[in-house]
Design an enzyme around this catalytic site. Structure first.
Site, PDB file in Angstrom:
ATOM      1  N   THR A  12      -7.912  -6.407  -2.735  1.00  0.00           N
ATOM      2  CA  THR A  12      -8.900  -6.407  -3.249  1.00  0.00           C
ATOM      3  C   THR A  12      -9.703  -7.678  -2.415  1.00  0.00           C
ATOM      4  O   THR A  12      -9.478  -8.059  -1.617  1.00  0.00           O
ATOM      5  CB  THR A  12      -8.157  -8.353  -4.297  1.00  0.00           C
ATOM      6  OG1 THR A  12      -7.017  -7.844  -4.167  1.00  0.00           O
ATOM      7  CG2 THR A  12      -8.971  -8.820  -5.212  1.00  0.00           C
ATOM      8  N   HIS A  26       3.342  -2.502  -1.552  1.00  0.00           N
ATOM      9  CA  HIS A  26       3.019  -1.493  -0.586  1.00  0.00           C
ATOM     10  C   HIS A  26       4.510  -0.941  -0.015  1.00  0.00           C
ATOM     11  O   HIS A  26       4.279   0.180   0.490  1.00  0.00           O
ATOM     12  CB  HIS A  26       3.274  -1.646   0.858  1.00  0.00           C
ATOM     13  CG  HIS A  26       0.880  -2.559   0.834  1.00  0.00           C
ATOM     14  ND1 HIS A  26       0.275  -1.507  -0.067  1.00  0.00           N
ATOM     15  CD2 HIS A  26       0.344  -3.392   0.683  1.00  0.00           C
ATOM     16  CE1 HIS A  26      -0.990  -2.252  -0.217  1.00  0.00           C
ATOM     17  NE2 HIS A  26      -0.940  -3.449   0.527  1.00  0.00           N
ATOM     18  N   ARG A  48      -2.635   3.573  -7.405  1.00  0.00           N
ATOM     19  CA  ARG A  48      -2.417   3.732  -6.220  1.00  0.00           C
ATOM     20  C   ARG A  48      -0.348   3.518  -5.522  1.00  0.00           C
ATOM     21  O   ARG A  48      -0.191   3.654  -4.963  1.00  0.00           O
ATOM     22  CB  ARG A  48      -3.523   4.138  -5.309  1.00  0.00           C
ATOM     23  CG  ARG A  48      -3.220   1.587  -4.750  1.00  0.00           C
ATOM     24  CD  ARG A  48      -4.059   1.294  -3.937  1.00  0.00           C
ATOM     25  NE  ARG A  48      -5.425   1.594  -4.200  1.00  0.00           N
ATOM     26  CZ  ARG A  48      -7.278   0.821  -3.806  1.00  0.00           C
ATOM     27  NH1 ARG A  48      -6.783   0.801  -2.973  1.00  0.00           N
ATOM     28  NH2 ARG A  48      -8.366   1.580  -4.725  1.00  0.00           N
ATOM     29  N   HIS A  49      -0.326   2.768  -5.962  1.00  0.00           N
ATOM     30  CA  HIS A  49       1.146   1.978  -6.131  1.00  0.00           C
ATOM     31  C   HIS A  49       2.326   1.473  -6.996  1.00  0.00           C
ATOM     32  O   HIS A  49       3.064   2.542  -7.760  1.00  0.00           O
ATOM     33  CB  HIS A  49       1.239   0.621  -5.335  1.00  0.00           C
ATOM     34  CG  HIS A  49      -0.399  -0.243  -4.849  1.00  0.00           C
ATOM     35  ND1 HIS A  49      -0.641  -1.252  -6.054  1.00  0.00           N
ATOM     36  CD2 HIS A  49      -0.351  -0.647  -4.050  1.00  0.00           C
ATOM     37  CE1 HIS A  49      -1.105  -1.601  -5.817  1.00  0.00           C
ATOM     38  NE2 HIS A  49      -1.596  -1.413  -4.744  1.00  0.00           N
ATOM     39  N   ASN A 100       4.632 -10.292  -2.832  1.00  0.00           N
ATOM     40  CA  ASN A 100       3.625  -8.472  -2.914  1.00  0.00           C
ATOM     41  C   ASN A 100       4.565  -7.682  -2.067  1.00  0.00           C
ATOM     42  O   ASN A 100       4.748  -6.858  -1.639  1.00  0.00           O
ATOM     43  CB  ASN A 100       2.355  -9.323  -2.589  1.00  0.00           C
ATOM     44  CG  ASN A 100       1.785  -8.190  -3.596  1.00  0.00           C
ATOM     45  OD1 ASN A 100       2.170  -6.210  -3.529  1.00  0.00           O
ATOM     46  ND2 ASN A 100       0.411  -8.109  -4.111  1.00  0.00           N
ATOM     47  N   HIS A 139      -3.776 -14.339   0.211  1.00  0.00           N
ATOM     48  CA  HIS A 139      -4.571 -13.144   0.823  1.00  0.00           C
ATOM     49  C   HIS A 139      -5.113 -13.181   2.231  1.00  0.00           C
ATOM     50  O   HIS A 139      -5.151 -13.984   2.711  1.00  0.00           O
ATOM     51  CB  HIS A 139      -6.088 -12.798   0.199  1.00  0.00           C
ATOM     52  CG  HIS A 139      -6.069 -11.408   0.235  1.00  0.00           C
ATOM     53  ND1 HIS A 139      -7.242 -10.633   0.993  1.00  0.00           N
ATOM     54  CD2 HIS A 139      -6.022 -10.718  -0.890  1.00  0.00           C
ATOM     55  CE1 HIS A 139      -7.352  -9.409   1.049  1.00  0.00           C
ATOM     56  NE2 HIS A 139      -6.614  -9.079  -0.908  1.00  0.00           N
ATOM     57  N   GLY A 140      -4.346 -11.867   2.669  1.00  0.00           N
ATOM     58  CA  GLY A 140      -4.661 -11.885   4.667  1.00  0.00           C
ATOM     59  C   GLY A 140      -3.728 -12.867   5.333  1.00  0.00           C
ATOM     60  O   GLY A 140      -3.641 -12.870   6.322  1.00  0.00           O
ATOM     61  N   ARG A 159       5.018  10.253  -0.995  1.00  0.00           N
ATOM     62  CA  ARG A 159       5.324  11.759  -1.281  1.00  0.00           C
ATOM     63  C   ARG A 159       5.502  11.741  -2.744  1.00  0.00           C
ATOM     64  O   ARG A 159       6.331  12.657  -2.680  1.00  0.00           O
ATOM     65  CB  ARG A 159       7.022  11.243  -0.281  1.00  0.00           C
ATOM     66  CG  ARG A 159       6.848  11.419   0.478  1.00  0.00           C
ATOM     67  CD  ARG A 159       5.836  12.766   1.128  1.00  0.00           C
ATOM     68  NE  ARG A 159       5.589  13.362   2.879  1.00  0.00           N
ATOM     69  CZ  ARG A 159       6.562  13.599   3.695  1.00  0.00           C
ATOM     70  NH1 ARG A 159       7.813  14.569   3.450  1.00  0.00           N
ATOM     71  NH2 ARG A 159       5.825  13.732   4.961  1.00  0.00           N
ATOM     72  N   GLU A 197      -0.543  -9.018 -10.948  1.00  0.00           N
ATOM     73  CA  GLU A 197      -1.781  -9.579 -10.678  1.00  0.00           C
ATOM     74  C   GLU A 197      -2.367  -7.640 -11.107  1.00  0.00           C
ATOM     75  O   GLU A 197      -1.954  -6.958 -11.487  1.00  0.00           O
ATOM     76  CB  GLU A 197      -1.784  -9.046  -9.101  1.00  0.00           C
ATOM     77  CG  GLU A 197      -1.708 -10.194  -8.152  1.00  0.00           C
ATOM     78  CD  GLU A 197      -1.630  -9.671  -6.922  1.00  0.00           C
ATOM     79  OE1 GLU A 197      -3.001  -8.355  -6.650  1.00  0.00           O
ATOM     80  OE2 GLU A 197      -1.497 -10.405  -6.172  1.00  0.00           O
ATOM     81  N   ARG A 216      -3.131  -1.725 -10.692  1.00  0.00           N
ATOM     82  CA  ARG A 216      -3.952  -0.682 -10.347  1.00  0.00           C
ATOM     83  C   ARG A 216      -4.228   0.234 -11.944  1.00  0.00           C
ATOM     84  O   ARG A 216      -3.759   0.598 -12.100  1.00  0.00           O
ATOM     85  CB  ARG A 216      -4.555  -0.513  -9.053  1.00  0.00           C
ATOM     86  CG  ARG A 216      -4.611  -1.414  -8.165  1.00  0.00           C
ATOM     87  CD  ARG A 216      -5.108  -1.498  -7.316  1.00  0.00           C
ATOM     88  NE  ARG A 216      -5.295  -2.262  -5.689  1.00  0.00           N
ATOM     89  CZ  ARG A 216      -6.666  -2.302  -6.005  1.00  0.00           C
ATOM     90  NH1 ARG A 216      -7.714  -1.687  -6.574  1.00  0.00           N
ATOM     91  NH2 ARG A 216      -7.033  -3.444  -5.194  1.00  0.00           N
ATOM     92  N   GLU A 274      -5.632 -19.277  -7.936  1.00  0.00           N
ATOM     93  CA  GLU A 274      -5.279 -18.692  -6.299  1.00  0.00           C
ATOM     94  C   GLU A 274      -6.282 -18.565  -6.325  1.00  0.00           C
ATOM     95  O   GLU A 274      -7.140 -17.718  -5.540  1.00  0.00           O
ATOM     96  CB  GLU A 274      -4.152 -17.532  -6.665  1.00  0.00           C
ATOM     97  CG  GLU A 274      -3.762 -16.782  -5.378  1.00  0.00           C
ATOM     98  CD  GLU A 274      -3.214 -16.011  -5.560  1.00  0.00           C
ATOM     99  OE1 GLU A 274      -2.527 -15.473  -6.347  1.00  0.00           O
ATOM    100  OE2 GLU A 274      -3.337 -15.030  -4.646  1.00  0.00           O
ATOM    101  N   HIS A 284       0.707  -5.562  -7.847  1.00  0.00           N
ATOM    102  CA  HIS A 284      -0.664  -5.426  -9.037  1.00  0.00           C
ATOM    103  C   HIS A 284      -0.390  -3.276  -9.305  1.00  0.00           C
ATOM    104  O   HIS A 284      -0.229  -2.843  -8.578  1.00  0.00           O
ATOM    105  CB  HIS A 284      -1.494  -5.304  -7.500  1.00  0.00           C
ATOM    106  CG  HIS A 284      -2.997  -5.864  -7.872  1.00  0.00           C
ATOM    107  ND1 HIS A 284      -4.019  -5.313  -7.529  1.00  0.00           N
ATOM    108  CD2 HIS A 284      -3.718  -4.604  -9.035  1.00  0.00           C
ATOM    109  CE1 HIS A 284      -5.401  -5.174  -7.622  1.00  0.00           C
ATOM    110  NE2 HIS A 284      -5.416  -5.514  -9.133  1.00  0.00           N
TER     111      HIS A 284
END
Ligand code: PXP
Length: 238
Positions: free
Chosen positions: A100, A9, A48-49, A6, A190-191, A17, A69, A44, A150, A42
């Site tokens: 999530t 980020h 946001r990304h 993923n 996840h995680g 910026r 996603e 969203r 998943e 993802h």
């Protein structure tokens, strides 16, 4: 076992910026060349990304499995039906969450999910549902026509005690067995990080792990290619 990376980020850093760097396509190329089997993003609702243009660019320019996603909001579903990723993973989405939280409640959202899944499958998009490792969620996913699930590994990853960890692993193990019997492809994520991934790798029957945060933060120190290769080597089944 396959590795989906993923890269949200990388886009988060760029969006800090509102810049053009780091370049997401360059990151996707490095991730692919370093052994990832799929790229996960993802889109969203609050953007946001990942931005819409990122999704189109990844689809057009990167020749690797693209796993999108997304929530089941109409606006986002319509975008997926145009971009045509190889796979869609449906997730719950809340505006204020940092990431999530929890799996999709497929039992509660049956009606809407059924219509979304049909639309996506009509376009030959493989549909996966991000769910908690619970029998009724798995059975409903199958009944709704999902190709894959998943399994949410968040409870396992966030375990505070040995007992919690053991119980979470047991639940994931049982969920894999139930899903396999129903003919579902089983993914998990996840995680997961370099320390906790091994116990999940040891569970037979998982097709793909989707990992983001831990790989991207590791890449700050060792570089993206090394971070992906290191994870890929950990998830190789001997
Ligand atoms: N799988 C799903 C469905 C997710 O929503 C996320 C987070 O975007 C991941 C996997 C990756 O989680 P992490 O970033 O904690 O590795």
């Amino acid at each position: 076992m396959n590795l989906g990376v993923n890269i949200d980020h990388i886009a988060s850093l760029r969006q800090l910026r509102k810049s053009t760097r780091p370049d997401l396509l360059s990151a996707a190329k490095i991730v692919k060349q370093s052994g990832a089997d799929s790229i996960v993003v993802h889109l969203r609702e609050d953007r946001r990304h990942i931005q819409d243009r990122d999704l189109w660019a990844l689809r057009k320019k990167i020749n690797v499995k693209l796993n999108l996603e997304m929530s089941i909001a109409k606006e986002i579903v319509d975008i997926a039906l145009k971009v045509l990723p190889d796979q869609v993973t449906l997730v719950p989405e809340k505006r204020k969450e940092l990431t999530t939280e929890g799996g999709l409640d497929v039992v509660k959202n049956k009606k809407r999910l059924s219509s979304v899944i049909k639309k996506l499958k009509k376009k030959n998009i493989l549909v996966s549902l991000f769910i908690d490792p619970e029998e009724r969620q798995i059975k409903t996913s199958c009944a709704l026509g999902a190709d894959a699930i998943e399994l949410h590994t968040g409870s396992y990853a966030n375990s505070k005690t040995v007992m919690q960890r053991k119980n979470s692993l047991k639940k994931i193990n049982q969920a894999v067995l139930i899903a396999e019997k129903l003919g579902l492809i089983v993914n998990a994520g996840h995680g997961l990080d370099y320390d906790n991934v091994k116990a999940i790798v040891n569970i037979k029957g998982i097709n793909e792990l989707n990992i983001g945060y831990s790989i991207i933060i590791e890449s700050v120190f060792v570089g993206l290619s090394t971070a992906v290769k290191k994870m890929k080597s950990l998830i190789k089944i001997k």
